[in-house]
Design a protein around this motif. Structure first.
Motif, PDB file in Angstrom:
ATOM      1  N   LEU A 137       8.688  -4.678  -5.204  1.00  0.00           N
ATOM      2  CA  LEU A 137       7.838  -5.685  -5.842  1.00  0.00           C
ATOM      3  C   LEU A 137       6.420  -5.146  -6.077  1.00  0.00           C
ATOM      4  N   TYR A 138       5.930  -4.399  -5.097  1.00  0.00           N
ATOM      5  CA  TYR A 138       4.583  -3.795  -5.167  1.00  0.00           C
ATOM      6  C   TYR A 138       4.651  -2.340  -4.698  1.00  0.00           C
ATOM      7  N   SER A 139       3.583  -1.594  -5.018  1.00  0.00           N
ATOM      8  CA  SER A 139       3.420  -0.235  -4.483  1.00  0.00           C
ATOM      9  C   SER A 139       1.980  -0.065  -4.019  1.00  0.00           C
ATOM     10  N   VAL A 176      -0.563 -13.074  -3.790  1.00  0.00           N
ATOM     11  CA  VAL A 176       0.559 -12.463  -3.075  1.00  0.00           C
ATOM     12  C   VAL A 176       1.047 -13.462  -2.032  1.00  0.00           C
ATOM     13  N   LEU A 177       2.300 -13.863  -2.149  1.00  0.00           N
ATOM     14  CA  LEU A 177       2.876 -14.873  -1.253  1.00  0.00           C
ATOM     15  C   LEU A 177       3.961 -14.269  -0.373  1.00  0.00           C
ATOM     16  N   LEU A 178       4.031 -14.752   0.855  1.00  0.00           N
ATOM     17  CA  LEU A 178       5.072 -14.288   1.766  1.00  0.00           C
ATOM     18  C   LEU A 178       6.457 -14.663   1.237  1.00  0.00           C
ATOM     19  N   SER A 233       1.517  -5.121   5.998  1.00  0.00           N
ATOM     20  CA  SER A 233       2.287  -5.353   7.219  1.00  0.00           C
ATOM     21  C   SER A 233       3.598  -6.092   6.902  1.00  0.00           C
ATOM     22  N   GLN A 234       3.498  -7.129   6.080  1.00  0.00           N
ATOM     23  CA  GLN A 234       4.690  -7.903   5.688  1.00  0.00           C
ATOM     24  C   GLN A 234       5.625  -7.078   4.802  1.00  0.00           C
ATOM     25  N   LEU A 235       5.056  -6.329   3.867  1.00  0.00           N
ATOM     26  CA  LEU A 235       5.879  -5.498   2.973  1.00  0.00           C
ATOM     27  C   LEU A 235       6.652  -4.446   3.769  1.00  0.00           C
TER      28      LEU A 235
END
Length: 243
Positions: A137-139, A176-178, A233-235
């Motif tokens: 989703l992201y980098s 950015v949402l969890l 941290s979540q990613l």
């Protein structure tokens, strides 16, 4: 805001701070009441000279000169590209190739005030990028800018099709949402609305490398702010779970 808490390095000639996101570098021409880093520094230290700027929502390292001689020296240093400027940014999607350069001139948007575009009639602009971690989703990307054009990183990342996360001007303003990261996300029993992990431009001025007037070499670094750390941290956590 307590200025002292944001100082990374200070001498008689210059001061380097870790600017919080949401704070202007210099006063707004149209709204002098908005707080700015320059105004607060002048209150604390008197004579302060602006050498370069960071966008309001960009966090990280910024250098101010403390006297006229230092202002001339550091302005020339930045203009002659003798300062190395590294950023960390969270971009949409996954970069392919994972490292490269964007050498695209930048100019003001012909219609939209305050927006920039890549155009061969613009001023030369060069950005190197290197993907540090990929999450689908992201980098997380390390960027070095060799020129200092307005919105340079944001414009160049958009030109690659991977705009900086939460960039309402050049990409998507969605925070950015969890729930976007965690597949089985559920709101808490007493929570009506999800709180974003990050709701501002995901860009941080991470390092400055330069030589001062006395010939001393400096490699200064500002740790990632809490909001970017929380997102990473979540990613990382959910990438691990999917592996």
């Amino acid at each position: 805001m307590r200025i002292n808490e944001h100082i990374v390095h200070i001498t008689d000639d210059f001061i380097v701070l870790n600017k919080p996101a949401g704070l202007l570098t210099i006063p707004d021409r149209h709204d002098q009441q908005l707080p700015s880093l320059q105004t607060q520094l002048k209150k604390a230290y008197g004579s302060i000279f602006t050498v370069h700027r960071l966008d309001r929502d960009t966090s990280g390292l910024i250098l101010f000169a403390r006297n006229e001689a230092a202002h001339r020296y550091y302005s020339q240093l930045f203009e002659s590209r003798a300062v190395r400027k590294f950023y960390l940014g969270l971009v949409a999607g996954q970069l392919e190739p994972p490292a490269g350069s964007v050498d695209e001139p930048i100019m003001e948007h012909p219609v939209q005030k305050g927006k920039m575009v890549t155009n061969r009639k613009g001023k030369a602009a060069l950005t190197d990028y290197e993907m540090q971690e990929a999450f689908g989703l992201y980098s997380l990307v390390k960027l070095e800018i060799h020129t200092g054009r307005t919105h340079q990183i944001r414009v160049h990342m958009k030109s690659l099709g991977h705009p900086i996360a939460v960039d309402e001007l050049y990409g998507d303003a969605t925070p950015v949402l969890l729930s976007a990261i965690k597949k089985k996300y559920r709101l808490g029993k007493f929570t009506e609305e999800e709180r974003p992990l990050m709701s501002r431009l995901a860009l941080h001025a991470w390092q400055l490398h330069f030589t001062d007037q006395q010939g001393v070499s400096h490699q200064l670094e500002a740790p990632l702010p809490k909001d970017m750390q929380a997102v990473l941290s979540q990613l990382r956590k959910h990438k691990k779970q999917q592996a």
